[in-house]
Design a protein around this motif. Structure first.
Motif, mmCIF file in Angstrom:
data_model
loop_
_atom_site.group_PDB
_atom_site.id
_atom_site.type_symbol
_atom_site.label_atom_id
_atom_site.label_comp_id
_atom_site.label_asym_id
_atom_site.label_seq_id
_atom_site.Cartn_x
_atom_site.Cartn_y
_atom_site.Cartn_z
ATOM 1 N N TRP A 200 0.815 -1.218 0.000
ATOM 2 C CA TRP A 200 0.000 0.000 0.000
ATOM 3 C C TRP A 200 0.851 1.271 0.000
ATOM 4 O O TRP A 200 0.465 2.273 -0.589
ATOM 5 N N ASP A 201 2.025 1.225 0.653
ATOM 6 C CA ASP A 201 2.908 2.399 0.619
ATOM 7 C C ASP A 201 3.381 2.640 -0.809
ATOM 8 O O ASP A 201 3.413 3.775 -1.296
ATOM 9 N N ALA A 202 3.762 1.549 -1.479
ATOM 10 C CA ALA A 202 4.268 1.676 -2.855
ATOM 11 C C ALA A 202 3.162 2.164 -3.793
ATOM 12 O O ALA A 202 3.377 3.036 -4.641
ATOM 13 N N PHE A 203 1.987 1.634 -3.611
ATOM 14 C CA PHE A 203 0.840 1.995 -4.460
ATOM 15 C C PHE A 203 0.477 3.472 -4.277
ATOM 16 O O PHE A 203 0.268 4.218 -5.238
ATOM 17 N N THR A 204 0.433 3.890 -3.011
ATOM 18 C CA THR A 204 0.064 5.274 -2.684
ATOM 19 C C THR A 204 1.064 6.268 -3.274
ATOM 20 O O THR A 204 0.693 7.388 -3.629
ATOM 21 N N ARG B 278 -3.091 7.345 -7.838
ATOM 22 C CA ARG B 278 -3.700 6.124 -7.296
ATOM 23 C C ARG B 278 -4.705 6.430 -6.181
ATOM 24 O O ARG B 278 -5.744 5.804 -6.081
ATOM 25 N N VAL B 279 -4.346 7.366 -5.305
ATOM 26 C CA VAL B 279 -5.255 7.740 -4.219
ATOM 27 C C VAL B 279 -5.852 9.098 -4.577
ATOM 28 O O VAL B 279 -5.132 10.039 -4.919
ATOM 29 N N LYS B 280 -7.176 9.174 -4.519
ATOM 30 C CA LYS B 280 -7.896 10.323 -5.075
ATOM 31 C C LYS B 280 -7.415 11.688 -4.599
ATOM 32 O O LYS B 280 -7.205 12.577 -5.403
ATOM 33 N N GLY C 294 -8.700 7.973 -0.120
ATOM 34 C CA GLY C 294 -8.006 8.849 0.814
ATOM 35 C C GLY C 294 -8.882 9.165 2.020
ATOM 36 O O GLY C 294 -9.612 8.308 2.517
ATOM 37 N N TYR C 295 -8.812 10.411 2.468
ATOM 38 C CA TYR C 295 -9.545 10.776 3.698
ATOM 39 C C TYR C 295 -10.917 11.359 3.418
ATOM 40 O O TYR C 295 -11.598 11.835 4.315
ATOM 41 N N ALA C 296 -11.326 11.308 2.148
ATOM 42 C CA ALA C 296 -12.580 11.969 1.765
ATOM 43 C C ALA C 296 -13.815 11.282 2.355
ATOM 44 O O ALA C 296 -14.831 11.924 2.568
ATOM 45 N N ARG C 297 -13.717 9.971 2.591
ATOM 46 C CA ARG C 297 -14.904 9.253 3.091
ATOM 47 C C ARG C 297 -14.768 9.046 4.586
ATOM 48 O O ARG C 297 -13.739 8.567 5.053
ATOM 49 N N ARG C 298 -15.819 9.382 5.314
ATOM 50 C CA ARG C 298 -15.766 9.284 6.777
ATOM 51 C C ARG C 298 -16.729 8.205 7.274
ATOM 52 O O ARG C 298 -17.934 8.381 7.219
ATOM 53 N N PHE C 299 -16.163 7.100 7.755
ATOM 54 C CA PHE C 299 -16.953 5.972 8.245
ATOM 55 C C PHE C 299 -17.029 5.926 9.774
ATOM 56 O O PHE C 299 -17.603 4.996 10.335
ATOM 57 N N GLY C 300 -16.423 6.897 10.490
ATOM 58 C CA GLY C 300 -16.272 6.758 11.934
ATOM 59 C C GLY C 300 -17.512 7.078 12.762
ATOM 60 O O GLY C 300 -18.349 7.892 12.379
ATOM 61 N N LEU C 301 -17.583 6.439 13.949
ATOM 62 C CA LEU C 301 -18.493 6.880 15.005
ATOM 63 C C LEU C 301 -17.877 8.083 15.697
ATOM 64 O O LEU C 301 -18.550 8.821 16.403
#
Ligand code: GBH
Length: 439
Positions: free
Chosen positions: A36-40, A45-47, A400-407
């Protein structure tokens, strides 16, 4: 506003939340590199061009995060153990501290041994990676097994195969289409070898977290039904059949490398429970001869199916349709297909991405899915637990950080954690359920 109390879940039902290492930990200098580090690092690759080098800085803030778990009132916490951290000098010390902190807080640790962050240099196209994974599992269990009694081998081998190796949207970014099938087989073999290694070390409570969802044919036309059936094989049966029935769906084994019959004996090692990550159903029809869009992916025209839009339901910020009743359908369908071969089920992920601190949509999503889960249980499916994805907003892979799934909201500038309305709602649900379980 959701006001009606949920029906009572049985005593002993395990309530939890999930995360994964690469998505929250950061502290990239304290681990080896992963695919994932290499891909990023590859542009585009990451929006949002972001990386997981810091993410939620959970590596340094795990005490605060465990306090959030404790105050939430969950029984269990599903996290993943980063394989490239374990290979790094002193890396297991972090999980040692985390597990101690969880135990002190009265939260049961439920580690996943692989959640997509493969050490750079390893490759799921290579059969040997399966044996390496079993060694990794044994090493982690050797260190944590005195305090951890429940294990998850792999997270979603289906998505890792499809997104990472067939369609190229995730690391390692290959676009092999059907030539990615060995990646599925080697992960399943890795799972089976890890089950054996964990049992040899004394573990007695082992499962896997597979991504599943019902496939809906676009119409009753035979070509749509056939295409939907094909997609159902790829997402659901390619993984569940070998694990639960000890065989691949028709036509698959011939496409796989090695002595598949003997590997299937390893893959089908009995499981103590079966984990399902559920997000949404998929509507599938005959190929339309053109590229199609699917969850931000471009599906090539040559696939023998096409994915269609599901209308008539609300959608999350990610555009995924919200269909709680499809969870009931999925579970009763599993029970029908696998019968007594299906061990007790645990929902190891379920959740949604929405913006905002007052996240009433997330509350409605979770409330609806818990009712749908209860309906499946009332219909006879043995479900033992439910984990929300996710405790924290985090690095959502190619998004990336655009989607927020957290409680819990994370401010990536300050790393401040702020519980959302859904966190308080779940806290109340757990209190209410505990009261019901006491009778
Ligand atoms: C999980 O994968 C992962 O385990 C986790 O790491 C991740 O953060 C989480 O979910 C949220 O994404 O376009 O409507 O048909 C989920 C796998 C595959 C589920 C794609 C949704 C497409 C939705 N996902 N699928 S749709």
């Amino acid at each position: 506003m959701v006001t009606n109390p949920l029906p009572a879940f049985p005593p002993g039902f395990l309530w939890g939340v999930s995360t994964s290492a690469h998505q929250i930990e950061g502290a990239v200098d304290k681990r080896d590199a992963s695919v994932w580090d290499a891909f990023t690092a590859e542009p585009g690759r990451v929006k949002d061009g972001s990386t997981a080098e810091v993410a939620c800085d959970h590596y340094h803030r795990y005490r605060e995060d465990v306090a959030l778990l404790r105050d939430l009132g969950v029984d269990a916490y599903r996290f993943s153990v980063s394989w490239p951290r374990v290979t790094h000098e002193g890396g297991l010390d972090f999980y040692d501290r985390l597990v101690d902190e969880l135990c002190a807080a009265g939260v049961r640790p439920v580690p996943t041994l692989f959640h997509w962050d493969l050490p750079l240099g390893l490759d799921w196209l290579e059969r040997d990676t399966a044996a390496r994974f079993a060694d990794h599992a044994a090493r982690v269990a050797d260190r944590l097994g005195d305090r951890v009694d429940r294990w998850i081998t792999l997270n979603e081998p289906a998505e890792h195969t499809l997104l990472g190796h067939a369609l190229g949207a995730h690391a390692p970014g290959r676009t092999l289409l059907f030539d990615a099938l060995p990646v599925a087989h080697h992960q399943l073999l890795a799972h089976g070898l890890a089950v054996r290694a964990l049992r040899a070390g004394g573990a007695t409570d082992i499962g896997i977290a597979n991504s599943h969802g019902p496939t809906w044919p676009a119409s009753g036309r035979p070509e749509d039904v056939e295409a939907a059936d094909f997609y159902d094989v790829l997402l659901n049966r390619l993984f569940a059949d070998p694990l639960l029935l000890g065989r691949y769906p028709d036509g698959i084994a011939a496409l796989l490398p090695g002595d598949v019959e003997s590997d299937l004996k390893v893959i089908a090692e009995p499981l103590d429970w079966y984990g399902i990550n559920y997000y949404q159903p998929t509507k599938v029809g005959a190929p339309e001869g053109t590229e199609s869009e699917f969850s931000g992916l471009t599906l090539p025209a040559e696939l023998p199916f096409s994915v269609r839009k599901i209308d008539g339901y609300p959608v999350t910020d990610f555009g995924w349709p919200v269909v709680p009743e499809a969870l009931t359908e999925l579970l009763t369908g599993f029970r029908e297909r696998y019968g007594e071969r299906l061990p007790p089920v645990v929902i190891t992920e379920n959740g949604c991405s929405y913006e905002g601190l007052d996240d009433q949509e997330r509350i409605a999503f979770l409330d609806g899915h818990l009712r749908a889960l209860h309906a499946a249980m009332a219909a006879g499916v043995d479900v033992r637990g439910y984990f929300v994805w996710s405790l924290l907003d985090n690095f959502e892979w190619a998004e990336g950080y655009a989607r927020r799934f957290g409680l819990v909201h994370v401010d990536y500038g300050t790393q401040a954690r702020t519980p959302k309305s859904s966190y308080r709602w779940l806290h109340n649900v757990l209190r209410e359920q505990a009261g019901k379980a006491r009778g």
